[in-house]
Design a protein around this motif. Sequence first.
Motif, PDB file in Angstrom:
ATOM      1  N   ARG A 132       0.782  -1.367   0.133  1.00 38.13           N
ATOM      2  CA  ARG A 132      -0.054  -0.024  -0.038  1.00 38.13           C
ATOM      3  C   ARG A 132       0.732   1.258  -0.103  1.00 38.13           C
ATOM      4  O   ARG A 132       0.535   2.235  -0.553  1.00 38.13           O
ATOM      5  CB  ARG A 132      -1.027   0.025   1.174  1.00 38.13           C
ATOM      6  CG  ARG A 132      -2.053  -1.139   1.057  1.00 38.13           C
ATOM      7  CD  ARG A 132      -2.884  -1.122   2.131  1.00 38.13           C
ATOM      8  NE  ARG A 132      -3.781  -2.198   2.010  1.00 38.13           N
ATOM      9  CZ  ARG A 132      -4.070  -3.026   3.057  1.00 38.13           C
ATOM     10  NH1 ARG A 132      -3.561  -2.938   4.227  1.00 38.13           N
ATOM     11  NH2 ARG A 132      -4.876  -4.287   2.629  1.00 38.13           N
ATOM     12  N   ALA A 133       1.979   1.219   0.616  1.00 37.32           N
ATOM     13  CA  ALA A 133       2.799   2.254   0.752  1.00 37.32           C
ATOM     14  C   ALA A 133       3.409   2.683  -0.759  1.00 37.32           C
ATOM     15  O   ALA A 133       3.663   3.743  -1.136  1.00 37.32           O
ATOM     16  CB  ALA A 133       3.876   2.214   1.769  1.00 37.32           C
ATOM     17  N   ILE A 134       3.871   1.319  -1.294  1.00 34.63           N
ATOM     18  CA  ILE A 134       4.556   1.537  -2.794  1.00 34.63           C
ATOM     19  C   ILE A 134       3.181   2.083  -3.541  1.00 34.63           C
ATOM     20  O   ILE A 134       3.532   3.041  -4.331  1.00 34.63           O
ATOM     21  CB  ILE A 134       4.904   0.394  -3.304  1.00 34.63           C
ATOM     22  CG1 ILE A 134       6.074  -0.135  -2.536  1.00 34.63           C
ATOM     23  CG2 ILE A 134       5.280   0.223  -4.490  1.00 34.63           C
ATOM     24  CD1 ILE A 134       6.503  -1.685  -2.557  1.00 34.63           C
ATOM     25  N   GLU A 135       2.065   1.538  -3.447  1.00 34.94           N
ATOM     26  CA  GLU A 135       0.955   2.045  -4.352  1.00 34.94           C
ATOM     27  C   GLU A 135       0.565   3.577  -4.268  1.00 34.94           C
ATOM     28  O   GLU A 135       0.300   4.244  -5.223  1.00 34.94           O
ATOM     29  CB  GLU A 135      -0.128   1.167  -4.044  1.00 34.94           C
ATOM     30  CG  GLU A 135      -1.343   1.416  -5.170  1.00 34.94           C
ATOM     31  CD  GLU A 135      -2.336   0.320  -4.747  1.00 34.94           C
ATOM     32  OE1 GLU A 135      -2.883  -0.358  -5.632  1.00 34.94           O
ATOM     33  OE2 GLU A 135      -2.799   0.214  -3.560  1.00 34.94           O
ATOM     34  N   ALA A 136       1.032   3.840  -3.151  1.00 34.89           N
ATOM     35  CA  ALA A 136       0.520   5.320  -2.687  1.00 34.89           C
ATOM     36  C   ALA A 136       1.519   6.365  -3.207  1.00 34.89           C
ATOM     37  O   ALA A 136       1.187   7.545  -3.331  1.00 34.89           O
ATOM     38  CB  ALA A 136       0.211   5.722  -1.232  1.00 34.89           C
ATOM     39  N   ASP A 137       2.830   6.037  -3.609  1.00 36.80           N
ATOM     40  CA  ASP A 137       3.794   6.782  -3.726  1.00 36.80           C
ATOM     41  C   ASP A 137       3.931   6.913  -5.172  1.00 36.80           C
ATOM     42  O   ASP A 137       4.365   6.075  -6.071  1.00 36.80           O
ATOM     43  CB  ASP A 137       5.079   6.347  -3.102  1.00 36.80           C
ATOM     44  CG  ASP A 137       6.372   7.136  -3.250  1.00 36.80           C
ATOM     45  OD1 ASP A 137       6.455   7.891  -4.193  1.00 36.80           O
ATOM     46  OD2 ASP A 137       7.325   6.870  -2.744  1.00 36.80           O
ATOM     47  N   PRO A 138       3.744   8.101  -5.893  1.00 40.10           N
ATOM     48  CA  PRO A 138       4.039   8.319  -7.061  1.00 40.10           C
ATOM     49  C   PRO A 138       5.379   8.000  -7.752  1.00 40.10           C
ATOM     50  O   PRO A 138       5.585   7.937  -9.000  1.00 40.10           O
ATOM     51  CB  PRO A 138       3.583   9.710  -7.549  1.00 40.10           C
ATOM     52  CG  PRO A 138       3.768  10.401  -6.182  1.00 40.10           C
ATOM     53  CD  PRO A 138       3.706   9.136  -5.023  1.00 40.10           C
ATOM     54  N   ASN A 139       6.355   8.069  -6.847  1.00 41.34           N
ATOM     55  CA  ASN A 139       7.651   7.811  -7.359  1.00 41.34           C
ATOM     56  C   ASN A 139       8.200   6.173  -7.125  1.00 41.34           C
ATOM     57  O   ASN A 139       9.192   6.013  -7.330  1.00 41.34           O
ATOM     58  CB  ASN A 139       8.658   8.763  -6.641  1.00 41.34           C
ATOM     59  CG  ASN A 139       8.646  10.270  -7.374  1.00 41.34           C
ATOM     60  OD1 ASN A 139       8.351  10.219  -8.526  1.00 41.34           O
ATOM     61  ND2 ASN A 139       8.489  11.213  -6.564  1.00 41.34           N
ATOM     62  N   ASN A 140       7.246   5.360  -6.882  1.00 40.43           N
ATOM     63  CA  ASN A 140       7.440   4.090  -6.678  1.00 40.43           C
ATOM     64  C   ASN A 140       6.375   3.412  -7.874  1.00 40.43           C
ATOM     65  O   ASN A 140       5.228   3.887  -7.751  1.00 40.43           O
ATOM     66  CB  ASN A 140       7.175   3.414  -5.446  1.00 40.43           C
ATOM     67  CG  ASN A 140       8.534   3.644  -4.652  1.00 40.43           C
ATOM     68  OD1 ASN A 140       9.551   2.878  -4.695  1.00 40.43           O
ATOM     69  ND2 ASN A 140       8.657   4.571  -3.683  1.00 40.43           N
ATOM     70  N   GLU A 141       7.156   2.130  -8.412  1.00 41.35           N
ATOM     71  CA  GLU A 141       6.041   1.277  -9.092  1.00 41.35           C
ATOM     72  C   GLU A 141       6.452  -0.051  -8.946  1.00 41.35           C
ATOM     73  O   GLU A 141       7.648  -0.470  -8.894  1.00 41.35           O
ATOM     74  CB  GLU A 141       6.055   1.761 -10.538  1.00 41.35           C
ATOM     75  CG  GLU A 141       5.479   3.095 -11.063  1.00 41.35           C
ATOM     76  CD  GLU A 141       5.686   3.445 -12.339  1.00 41.35           C
ATOM     77  OE1 GLU A 141       5.254   4.648 -12.642  1.00 41.35           O
ATOM     78  OE2 GLU A 141       6.108   2.719 -13.069  1.00 41.35           O
ATOM     79  N   LEU A 142       5.478  -0.966  -8.536  1.00 43.74           N
ATOM     80  CA  LEU A 142       5.577  -2.399  -8.494  1.00 43.74           C
ATOM     81  C   LEU A 142       5.077  -2.920  -9.761  1.00 43.74           C
ATOM     82  O   LEU A 142       4.099  -2.892 -10.008  1.00 43.74           O
ATOM     83  CB  LEU A 142       4.960  -2.933  -7.226  1.00 43.74           C
ATOM     84  CG  LEU A 142       5.323  -4.359  -6.863  1.00 43.74           C
ATOM     85  CD1 LEU A 142       6.828  -4.508  -6.534  1.00 43.74           C
ATOM     86  CD2 LEU A 142       4.592  -4.776  -5.736  1.00 43.74           C
ATOM     87  N   VAL A 143       5.985  -3.519 -10.615  1.00 40.12           N
ATOM     88  CA  VAL A 143       5.576  -3.919 -11.904  1.00 40.12           C
ATOM     89  C   VAL A 143       5.692  -5.689 -12.183  1.00 40.12           C
ATOM     90  O   VAL A 143       6.434  -5.873 -11.609  1.00 40.12           O
ATOM     91  CB  VAL A 143       6.454  -3.410 -12.914  1.00 40.12           C
ATOM     92  CG1 VAL A 143       6.011  -3.866 -14.523  1.00 40.12           C
ATOM     93  CG2 VAL A 143       6.349  -1.655 -12.914  1.00 40.12           C
ATOM     94  N   VAL A 144       4.573  -6.033 -12.345  1.00 37.31           N
ATOM     95  CA  VAL A 144       4.460  -7.574 -12.774  1.00 37.31           C
ATOM     96  C   VAL A 144       4.449  -7.801 -14.211  1.00 37.31           C
ATOM     97  O   VAL A 144       3.908  -7.045 -15.115  1.00 37.31           O
ATOM     98  CB  VAL A 144       3.216  -8.126 -12.031  1.00 37.31           C
ATOM     99  CG1 VAL A 144       3.356  -8.159 -10.703  1.00 37.31           C
ATOM    100  CG2 VAL A 144       2.098  -7.579 -12.581  1.00 37.31           C
ATOM    101  N   ALA A 145       5.193  -8.920 -14.479  1.00 41.18           N
ATOM    102  CA  ALA A 145       5.009  -9.677 -15.976  1.00 41.18           C
ATOM    103  C   ALA A 145       4.218 -10.456 -15.734  1.00 41.18           C
ATOM    104  O   ALA A 145       3.976 -11.479 -14.714  1.00 41.18           O
ATOM    105  CB  ALA A 145       6.381  -9.995 -16.505  1.00 41.18           C
ATOM    106  N   TYR A 146       3.354 -10.594 -16.722  1.00 45.84           N
ATOM    107  CA  TYR A 146       2.254 -11.678 -16.588  1.00 45.84           C
ATOM    108  C   TYR A 146       1.984 -12.532 -18.085  1.00 45.84           C
ATOM    109  O   TYR A 146       2.345 -11.840 -19.113  1.00 45.84           O
ATOM    110  CB  TYR A 146       0.916 -11.282 -16.198  1.00 45.84           C
ATOM    111  CG  TYR A 146       0.194 -10.248 -17.058  1.00 45.84           C
ATOM    112  CD1 TYR A 146      -0.835 -10.597 -17.919  1.00 45.84           C
ATOM    113  CD2 TYR A 146       0.522  -8.957 -16.964  1.00 45.84           C
ATOM    114  CE1 TYR A 146      -1.515  -9.689 -18.645  1.00 45.84           C
ATOM    115  CE2 TYR A 146       0.061  -8.035 -17.619  1.00 45.84           C
ATOM    116  CZ  TYR A 146      -1.046  -8.437 -18.398  1.00 45.84           C
ATOM    117  OH  TYR A 146      -1.646  -7.482 -19.115  1.00 45.84           O
ATOM    118  N   LEU A 147       1.738 -13.577 -18.054  1.00 43.67           N
ATOM    119  CA  LEU A 147       1.511 -14.433 -19.223  1.00 43.67           C
ATOM    120  C   LEU A 147       0.088 -15.137 -19.188  1.00 43.67           C
ATOM    121  O   LEU A 147       0.013 -15.880 -18.350  1.00 43.67           O
ATOM    122  CB  LEU A 147       2.575 -15.581 -19.451  1.00 43.67           C
ATOM    123  CG  LEU A 147       2.919 -16.360 -20.609  1.00 43.67           C
ATOM    124  CD1 LEU A 147       2.961 -15.387 -21.897  1.00 43.67           C
ATOM    125  CD2 LEU A 147       3.613 -17.356 -20.721  1.00 43.67           C
ATOM    126  N   GLY A 148      -0.768 -14.593 -20.329  1.00 41.18           N
ATOM    127  CA  GLY A 148      -2.040 -15.179 -19.822  1.00 41.18           C
ATOM    128  C   GLY A 148      -2.539 -14.484 -18.650  1.00 41.18           C
ATOM    129  O   GLY A 148      -2.580 -13.254 -18.543  1.00 41.18           O
TER     130      GLY A 148
END
Length: 154
Positions: A47-63
Amino acid sequence: MGNEVEFRLAIERDLERIVEMLADDKLGATREQFELPLPEVYREAFRAIEADPNNELVVAYLGNKVIGVQQITFTPHLTRQGGWRATIEGVRTCSSVRGKGIGTALIKWVIQRAKDRGCLLTQLTTDKERKDAIRFYERLGFQASHEGMKLTLR
Protein backbone atom coordinates in the motif's frame (compact mmCIF):
# COMPACT_ATOMS: atom_id res chain seq x y z
CA MET A 1 -3.68 -18.67 -22.32
CA GLY A 2 -1.85 -16.06 -24.42
CA ASN A 3 1.79 -16.55 -25.29
CA GLU A 4 3.08 -12.98 -25.13
CA VAL A 5 4.47 -11.53 -21.91
CA GLU A 6 2.78 -8.31 -20.84
CA PHE A 7 3.51 -5.82 -18.07
CA ARG A 8 1.33 -3.80 -15.72
CA LEU A 9 1.38 -2.21 -12.31
CA ALA A 10 0.83 -4.79 -9.60
CA ILE A 11 -2.49 -4.92 -7.80
CA GLU A 12 -3.00 -6.17 -4.28
CA ARG A 13 -4.44 -9.41 -5.60
CA ASP A 14 -0.93 -10.17 -7.04
CA LEU A 15 0.75 -9.91 -3.67
CA GLU A 16 0.76 -13.60 -2.69
CA ARG A 17 2.37 -14.55 -5.99
CA ILE A 18 4.92 -11.74 -5.69
CA VAL A 19 6.01 -12.77 -2.19
CA GLU A 20 6.16 -16.39 -3.33
CA MET A 21 8.60 -15.37 -6.11
CA LEU A 22 10.66 -13.22 -3.72
CA ALA A 23 11.04 -16.20 -1.38
CA ASP A 24 11.85 -18.72 -4.13
CA ASP A 25 15.63 -18.63 -4.13
CA LYS A 26 18.53 -19.30 -1.76
CA LEU A 27 18.77 -15.74 -0.42
CA GLY A 28 15.07 -14.90 -0.58
CA ALA A 29 14.21 -17.98 1.45
CA THR A 30 16.14 -16.50 4.38
CA ARG A 31 14.70 -12.99 4.00
CA GLU A 32 11.04 -13.50 3.19
CA GLN A 33 8.16 -15.12 5.02
CA PHE A 34 5.89 -16.74 2.46
CA GLU A 35 2.93 -18.22 4.27
CA LEU A 36 -0.81 -17.93 3.83
CA PRO A 37 -2.32 -15.75 4.89
CA LEU A 38 0.55 -13.38 4.18
CA PRO A 39 1.95 -11.45 7.12
CA GLU A 40 0.29 -8.02 7.18
CA VAL A 41 3.67 -6.26 6.74
CA TYR A 42 3.59 -7.20 3.04
CA ARG A 43 0.19 -5.58 2.55
CA GLU A 44 1.34 -2.46 4.40
CA ALA A 45 4.45 -2.23 2.20
CA PHE A 46 2.40 -2.79 -0.95
CA ARG A 47 0.00 0.00 0.00
CA ALA A 48 2.89 2.38 0.70
CA ILE A 49 4.45 1.60 -2.71
CA GLU A 50 1.09 1.98 -4.44
CA ALA A 51 0.47 5.37 -2.78
CA ASP A 52 3.87 6.80 -3.75
CA PRO A 53 3.96 8.33 -7.27
CA ASN A 54 7.73 7.74 -7.42
CA ASN A 55 7.45 4.00 -6.80
CA GLU A 56 6.05 1.37 -9.10
CA LEU A 57 5.70 -2.35 -8.51
CA VAL A 58 5.51 -3.92 -11.95
CA VAL A 59 4.51 -7.47 -12.78
CA ALA A 60 5.11 -9.51 -15.90
CA TYR A 61 2.27 -11.83 -16.74
CA LEU A 62 1.54 -14.48 -19.28
CA GLY A 63 -2.15 -15.14 -19.84
CA ASN A 64 -3.53 -14.57 -16.37
CA LYS A 65 -0.48 -15.77 -14.41
CA VAL A 66 2.05 -13.42 -12.80
CA ILE A 67 5.51 -14.72 -13.73
CA GLY A 68 7.81 -11.82 -12.83
CA VAL A 69 8.10 -8.73 -10.68
CA GLN A 70 10.32 -5.70 -10.15
CA GLN A 71 10.09 -2.47 -8.19
CA ILE A 72 11.16 0.85 -9.67
CA THR A 73 11.89 3.92 -7.56
CA PHE A 74 12.27 7.28 -9.28
CA THR A 75 14.50 9.72 -7.41
CA PRO A 76 15.41 13.32 -8.15
CA HIS A 77 19.05 14.23 -7.57
CA LEU A 78 21.15 17.35 -7.51
CA THR A 79 23.96 15.41 -9.15
CA ARG A 80 24.01 15.08 -12.92
CA GLN A 81 22.61 18.59 -13.08
CA GLY A 82 19.42 17.80 -11.23
CA GLY A 83 18.68 14.61 -13.15
CA TRP A 84 16.29 11.89 -12.12
CA ARG A 85 17.34 8.27 -11.80
CA ALA A 86 15.47 5.00 -11.64
CA THR A 87 16.50 2.35 -9.13
CA ILE A 88 15.49 -1.22 -9.88
CA GLU A 89 14.88 -3.54 -6.93
CA GLY A 90 13.41 -6.95 -6.19
CA VAL A 91 13.65 -8.40 -9.70
CA ARG A 92 12.34 -11.97 -9.73
CA THR A 93 10.87 -14.40 -12.19
CA CYS A 94 9.07 -17.58 -11.23
CA SER A 95 11.34 -20.61 -11.35
CA SER A 96 9.35 -22.29 -14.14
CA VAL A 97 10.24 -19.51 -16.63
CA ARG A 98 13.83 -18.76 -15.66
CA GLY A 99 16.16 -18.78 -18.64
CA LYS A 100 13.32 -18.03 -21.07
CA GLY A 101 13.89 -14.29 -21.53
CA ILE A 102 11.35 -13.02 -18.99
CA GLY A 103 14.02 -11.30 -16.85
CA THR A 104 15.48 -9.66 -19.96
CA ALA A 105 12.05 -8.43 -20.97
CA LEU A 106 11.46 -7.05 -17.44
CA ILE A 107 14.71 -5.10 -17.46
CA LYS A 108 14.24 -3.78 -20.97
CA TRP A 109 10.74 -2.69 -19.99
CA VAL A 110 12.01 -0.81 -16.93
CA ILE A 111 14.77 0.89 -18.92
CA GLN A 112 12.16 2.21 -21.34
CA ARG A 113 9.94 3.24 -18.41
CA ALA A 114 12.88 5.19 -16.94
CA LYS A 115 13.45 6.94 -20.26
CA ASP A 116 9.74 7.77 -20.49
CA ARG A 117 9.94 9.35 -17.02
CA GLY A 118 12.93 11.47 -18.09
CA CYS A 119 15.54 9.62 -16.05
CA LEU A 120 19.20 10.11 -16.95
CA LEU A 121 20.39 6.96 -15.20
CA THR A 122 19.11 3.51 -14.26
CA GLN A 123 20.78 1.74 -11.39
CA LEU A 124 20.48 -1.44 -9.38
CA THR A 125 22.30 -3.52 -6.85
CA THR A 126 22.52 -7.27 -6.68
CA ASP A 127 23.92 -9.43 -3.93
CA LYS A 128 27.53 -10.45 -4.62
CA GLU A 129 26.50 -14.08 -4.08
CA ARG A 130 24.20 -13.87 -7.11
CA LYS A 131 26.92 -14.56 -9.70
CA ASP A 132 24.40 -15.49 -12.42
CA ALA A 133 22.47 -12.25 -11.79
CA ILE A 134 25.65 -10.21 -12.07
CA ARG A 135 26.46 -11.79 -15.46
CA PHE A 136 22.82 -11.26 -16.53
CA TYR A 137 22.90 -7.52 -15.74
CA GLU A 138 26.30 -7.12 -17.41
CA ARG A 139 24.91 -8.72 -20.59
CA LEU A 140 22.19 -6.05 -20.53
CA GLY A 141 24.77 -3.26 -20.39
CA PHE A 142 24.96 -2.54 -16.66
CA GLN A 143 28.45 -1.85 -15.35
CA ALA A 144 29.83 -2.34 -11.87
CA SER A 145 31.04 1.26 -11.81
CA HIS A 146 30.43 1.86 -8.10
CA GLU A 147 30.88 -0.09 -4.90
CA GLY A 148 27.48 -0.53 -3.26
CA MET A 149 27.20 -0.66 0.50
CA LYS A 150 24.32 -1.52 2.79
CA LEU A 151 23.74 -1.44 6.51
CA THR A 152 21.05 -3.78 7.84
CA LEU A 153 19.06 -2.04 10.56
CA ARG A 154 17.06 -5.05 11.74
